[in-house]
Design a protein around this motif. Structure first.
Motif, mmCIF file in Angstrom:
data_model
loop_
_atom_site.group_PDB
_atom_site.id
_atom_site.type_symbol
_atom_site.label_atom_id
_atom_site.label_comp_id
_atom_site.label_asym_id
_atom_site.label_seq_id
_atom_site.Cartn_x
_atom_site.Cartn_y
_atom_site.Cartn_z
ATOM 1 N N ASN A 153 0.902 -1.180 -0.157
ATOM 2 C CA ASN A 153 -0.103 -0.027 0.179
ATOM 3 C C ASN A 153 0.818 1.252 0.245
ATOM 4 O O ASN A 153 0.806 2.192 0.906
ATOM 5 N N PRO A 154 1.814 1.470 -0.996
ATOM 6 C CA PRO A 154 2.567 2.666 -1.002
ATOM 7 C C PRO A 154 1.884 3.574 -1.772
ATOM 8 O O PRO A 154 0.680 3.439 -2.118
ATOM 9 N N TYR A 155 2.538 4.958 -1.652
ATOM 10 C CA TYR A 155 1.921 6.097 -2.287
ATOM 11 C C TYR A 155 2.115 5.849 -3.783
ATOM 12 O O TYR A 155 2.947 5.526 -4.182
ATOM 13 N N VAL A 156 0.959 5.902 -4.533
ATOM 14 C CA VAL A 156 1.113 5.595 -6.074
ATOM 15 C C VAL A 156 0.764 6.811 -6.768
ATOM 16 O O VAL A 156 -0.187 7.605 -6.619
ATOM 17 N N ILE A 157 1.601 7.103 -7.774
ATOM 18 C CA ILE A 157 1.165 7.999 -8.674
ATOM 19 C C ILE A 157 0.275 7.976 -9.742
ATOM 20 O O ILE A 157 -0.646 8.525 -10.244
ATOM 21 N N ASN A 158 0.756 6.702 -10.579
ATOM 22 C CA ASN A 158 -0.164 6.051 -11.463
ATOM 23 C C ASN A 158 -1.089 5.162 -10.970
ATOM 24 O O ASN A 158 -0.792 4.218 -10.046
ATOM 25 N N ASN A 159 -2.323 5.385 -11.492
ATOM 26 C CA ASN A 159 -3.338 4.324 -11.001
ATOM 27 C C ASN A 159 -3.168 3.026 -11.604
ATOM 28 O O ASN A 159 -3.726 3.056 -12.936
ATOM 29 N N LEU A 160 -2.844 2.054 -10.960
ATOM 30 C CA LEU A 160 -2.548 0.920 -11.964
ATOM 31 C C LEU A 160 -3.807 0.252 -12.263
ATOM 32 O O LEU A 160 -4.168 -0.663 -13.314
ATOM 33 N N ASP A 161 -5.146 0.286 -11.629
ATOM 34 C CA ASP A 161 -6.261 -0.336 -12.014
ATOM 35 C C ASP A 161 -6.849 0.507 -13.481
ATOM 36 O O ASP A 161 -7.300 -0.148 -14.514
ATOM 37 N N ARG A 162 -6.573 1.782 -13.486
ATOM 38 C CA ARG A 162 -6.804 2.482 -14.630
ATOM 39 C C ARG A 162 -5.809 2.138 -15.798
ATOM 40 O O ARG A 162 -6.476 1.947 -16.942
ATOM 41 N N GLN A 163 -4.753 2.026 -15.349
ATOM 42 C CA GLN A 163 -3.732 1.405 -16.431
ATOM 43 C C GLN A 163 -4.027 0.186 -16.953
ATOM 44 O O GLN A 163 -3.934 0.056 -18.192
ATOM 45 N N TYR A 164 -4.495 -0.644 -16.072
ATOM 46 C CA TYR A 164 -4.924 -2.190 -16.736
ATOM 47 C C TYR A 164 -6.074 -1.875 -17.913
ATOM 48 O O TYR A 164 -6.034 -2.432 -18.844
ATOM 49 N N ASP A 165 -6.954 -0.947 -17.597
ATOM 50 C CA ASP A 165 -8.185 -0.706 -18.344
ATOM 51 C C ASP A 165 -7.533 -0.353 -19.834
ATOM 52 O O ASP A 165 -8.103 -0.628 -20.833
ATOM 53 N N LEU A 166 -6.370 0.708 -19.676
ATOM 54 C CA LEU A 166 -5.936 1.236 -20.904
ATOM 55 C C LEU A 166 -5.283 -0.031 -21.734
ATOM 56 O O LEU A 166 -5.311 0.267 -22.750
ATOM 57 N N LEU A 167 -4.769 -0.952 -21.060
ATOM 58 C CA LEU A 167 -4.130 -2.109 -21.828
ATOM 59 C C LEU A 167 -5.198 -3.209 -22.557
ATOM 60 O O LEU A 167 -4.913 -3.842 -23.119
ATOM 61 N N ASP A 168 -6.292 -2.945 -22.088
ATOM 62 C CA ASP A 168 -7.592 -3.734 -22.488
ATOM 63 C C ASP A 168 -8.367 -2.997 -23.639
ATOM 64 O O ASP A 168 -8.716 -2.172 -23.415
ATOM 65 N N ARG A 169 -8.194 -3.766 -24.794
ATOM 66 C CA ARG A 169 -8.995 -3.106 -26.074
ATOM 67 C C ARG A 169 -10.074 -3.185 -25.912
ATOM 68 O O ARG A 169 -11.046 -2.102 -26.237
ATOM 69 N N ARG A 170 -10.983 -4.093 -25.178
ATOM 70 C CA ARG A 170 -12.376 -4.039 -25.174
ATOM 71 C C ARG A 170 -12.925 -2.858 -24.127
ATOM 72 O O ARG A 170 -13.911 -2.284 -24.536
ATOM 73 N N THR A 171 -12.121 -2.632 -23.160
ATOM 74 C CA THR A 171 -12.626 -1.591 -22.300
ATOM 75 C C THR A 171 -12.351 -0.125 -22.893
ATOM 76 O O THR A 171 -13.297 0.665 -22.790
ATOM 77 N N ASN A 172 -11.076 0.007 -23.576
ATOM 78 C CA ASN A 172 -10.984 1.281 -24.276
ATOM 79 C C ASN A 172 -12.162 1.509 -25.456
ATOM 80 O O ASN A 172 -12.534 2.525 -25.326
ATOM 81 N N TYR A 173 -12.369 0.556 -26.147
ATOM 82 C CA TYR A 173 -13.652 0.728 -26.916
ATOM 83 C C TYR A 173 -14.828 1.211 -26.711
ATOM 84 O O TYR A 173 -15.536 1.814 -27.039
ATOM 85 N N SER A 174 -15.187 0.289 -25.391
ATOM 86 C CA SER A 174 -16.536 0.650 -24.830
ATOM 87 C C SER A 174 -16.421 1.981 -24.258
ATOM 88 O O SER A 174 -17.433 2.678 -24.408
#
Length: 67
Positions: A31-52
Motif C-alpha cells: 500500500n505505497p503512495y502511488v502516482i499512477n493508478n494501476l487499475d486504470r492503467q490495466y483498463d488502458l491495456l485492454d482493447r475491449r475496455t478502451n472501445y467501450s
C-alpha cells in the motif's frame, strides 16, 4: 504455434505483463503512495475496455452536439 509462442516479441510482451502484474501485487501488499493508478492503467491495456469507453464518450459528445 510453438514458434509464435516462443518468439522474441511474444517473450517481450509476456515479460511486460509479468512485470505489470508484479507491480499490482506489490501495491496491494505494501500500500505505497502511488502516482499512477494501476487499475486504470490495466483498463488502458485492454482493447475491449478502451472501445467501450470510447463508444460511450462518442455517444455522449454526439448527444451534446445535437442540442
Amino acid at each position: 504455434m510453438q514458434r509464435k509462442a516462443t518468439s522474441k516479441p511474444m517473450r517481450a510482451i509476456m515479460k511486460k505483463f509479468i512485470d505489470f502484474y508484479g507491480a499490482i501485487t506489490d501495491v496491494m501488499l505494501r500500500n505505497p503512495y502511488v502516482i499512477n493508478n494501476l487499475d486504470r492503467q490495466y483498463d488502458l491495456l485492454d482493447r475491449r475496455t478502451n472501445y467501450s469507453k470510447f463508444s460511450q464518450a462518442m455517444a455522449s459528445s454526439i448527444h451534446v452536439m445535437d442540442m
